[in-house]
Design an enzyme around this catalytic site. Structure first.
Site, PDB file in Angstrom:
ATOM      1  N   SER A   1       0.859  -1.174   0.000  1.00 24.68           N
ATOM      2  CA  SER A   1       0.000   0.000   0.000  1.00 24.68           C
ATOM      3  C   SER A   1       0.899   1.228   0.000  1.00 24.68           C
ATOM      4  O   SER A   1       2.102   1.125   0.290  1.00 24.68           O
ATOM      5  CB  SER A   1      -0.875  -0.017   1.259  1.00 24.68           C
ATOM      6  OG  SER A   1      -1.447   1.239   1.531  1.00 24.68           O
TER       7      SER A   1
ATOM      8  N   TYR B   1      -3.015  -0.517  10.509  1.00 23.38           N
ATOM      9  CA  TYR B   1      -2.719  -0.833   9.114  1.00 23.38           C
ATOM     10  C   TYR B   1      -1.299  -0.436   8.680  1.00 23.38           C
ATOM     11  O   TYR B   1      -0.567  -1.284   8.135  1.00 23.38           O
ATOM     12  CB  TYR B   1      -3.755  -0.162   8.222  1.00 23.38           C
ATOM     13  CG  TYR B   1      -3.658  -0.471   6.755  1.00 23.38           C
ATOM     14  CD1 TYR B   1      -3.894  -1.753   6.271  1.00 23.38           C
ATOM     15  CD2 TYR B   1      -3.345   0.525   5.834  1.00 23.38           C
ATOM     16  CE1 TYR B   1      -3.823  -2.036   4.917  1.00 23.38           C
ATOM     17  CE2 TYR B   1      -3.277   0.257   4.488  1.00 23.38           C
ATOM     18  CZ  TYR B   1      -3.518  -1.023   4.032  1.00 23.38           C
ATOM     19  OH  TYR B   1      -3.452  -1.291   2.688  1.00 23.38           O
TER      20      TYR B   1
ATOM     21  N   LYS C   1       1.814  -2.887   7.077  1.00 20.91           N
ATOM     22  CA  LYS C   1       2.253  -2.733   5.694  1.00 20.91           C
ATOM     23  C   LYS C   1       3.703  -2.261   5.607  1.00 20.91           C
ATOM     24  O   LYS C   1       4.407  -2.580   4.644  1.00 20.91           O
ATOM     25  CB  LYS C   1       1.322  -1.769   4.957  1.00 20.91           C
ATOM     26  CG  LYS C   1      -0.058  -2.352   4.690  1.00 20.91           C
ATOM     27  CD  LYS C   1       0.005  -3.575   3.779  1.00 20.91           C
ATOM     28  CE  LYS C   1      -1.378  -4.047   3.379  1.00 20.91           C
ATOM     29  NZ  LYS C   1      -1.338  -5.192   2.446  1.00 20.91           N
TER      30      LYS C   1
END
Length: 281
Positions: free
Chosen positions: A153, A166, A170
């Site tokens: 991402s 998150y 990532k």
């Protein structure tokens, strides 16, 4: 068109024909788009997700034959499931040309208010599952000099506000990709890290209604309010497969985000200022 140009063009069209590709998270979103594109390019696809019914429905949407695509229900956060998957792929196909780890989970919330259990959940799926998949399929990819694609991402490079657990998961995936890329040079395995902005989807802006009740309005938006148009998953799938063919190290979409990543390395203060500007309401 001269002969060399014709050969290069034909190579792009035929590259995936006959190759065996495993895609985690293959029943929806970007994972499904990648599966669909691979079927169109005449690869043999093993679509993996936890829900067998959703997998079968996805294959029917692609109008794929049993030779083109098959479903395998597995939870890639579980060692036994991935061991079973690896054994089945080896027995059925005898080899493997590419693995795409597209399974993943997003989040919303202030970091200091995010339960540690949520960090563990995202860490398991977004990071450790990639390691698990890489370890089980590495020998097959070494034999084929194949591809390992890890779907990260923009949050793999830049931590925006209100994304809960998150970004941490990532960022870890980016480190995993770099280490695999370096260690895979001698074995011939190509590792590609994909860092896209928010993917266009029907429920964009509504997915986190409960989680963002006490957060600023931008937290409700895709990417935590990042000022980017939702990325077409079918177009991104084509870009990913072409990046594999070229054996690129990374694919960042949109490409201009690389300027932000570079600025963050040069000056965290400037990078933070720019990140806030591009994720405001």
């Amino acid at each position: 068109m001269n002969k060399n140009s014709s050969d290069r063009s034909r190579g792009r069209v035929d590259y995936w024909q006959g190759k065996v590709v495993l895609v985690t998270g293959g029943s929806a979103g970007l994972g499904e788009a990648i599966c669909r594109r691979l079927v169109q390019e005449r690869a043999s696809v093993v679509a993996v997700a936890r829900n067998a019914d959703r997998l079968q429905e996805a294959i029917e949407r692609w109008q794929a034959t049993p030779e083109q695509a098959c479903a395998f229900a597995a939870d890639v956060t579980q060692d036994a499931d991935v061991e079973r998957l690896a054994a089945w792929v080896t027995e059925r196909y005898g080899g493997l040309d590419a693995v795409v780890h597209a399974a993943g989970l997003s989040d919303r919330g202030r970091l200091v208010e995010t339960p540690l259990e949520k960090f563990r959940q995202l860490w398991e799926l977004n990071a450790l599952a990639a390691v698990r998949v890489a370890q089980h399929f590495w020998p097959l990819l070494c034999r084929s000099h194949g591809h390992l694609v890890l779907i990260g991402s923009l949050a793999s490079k830049c931590a925006a506000r209100y994304l809960g657990a998150y970004p941490a998961s990532k960022f870890a995936l980016a480190a995993i990709a770099q280490q695999l890329r370096l260690e895979g040079e001698d074995s011939g395995v190509h590792t590609l890290l994909v860092c896209p902005g928010p993917i266009a989807r029907p429920d964009a802006g509504r997915r986190y209604d409960q989680a963002v009740r006490d957060l600023p309005p931008e937290a409700r938006k895709p990417g935590g309010g990042v000022r980017l148009k939702g990325i077409d998953p079918d177009r991104l799938a084509r870009q990913i497969l072409e990046s594999c063919r070229k054996r690129q190290a990374e694919l960042v979409v949109p490409a201009r985000a690389r300027w932000l990543f570079a600025l963050l390395q040069l000056s965290p203060a400037w990078g933070d200022w720019l990140a806030k500007r591009f994720t405001s309401g």
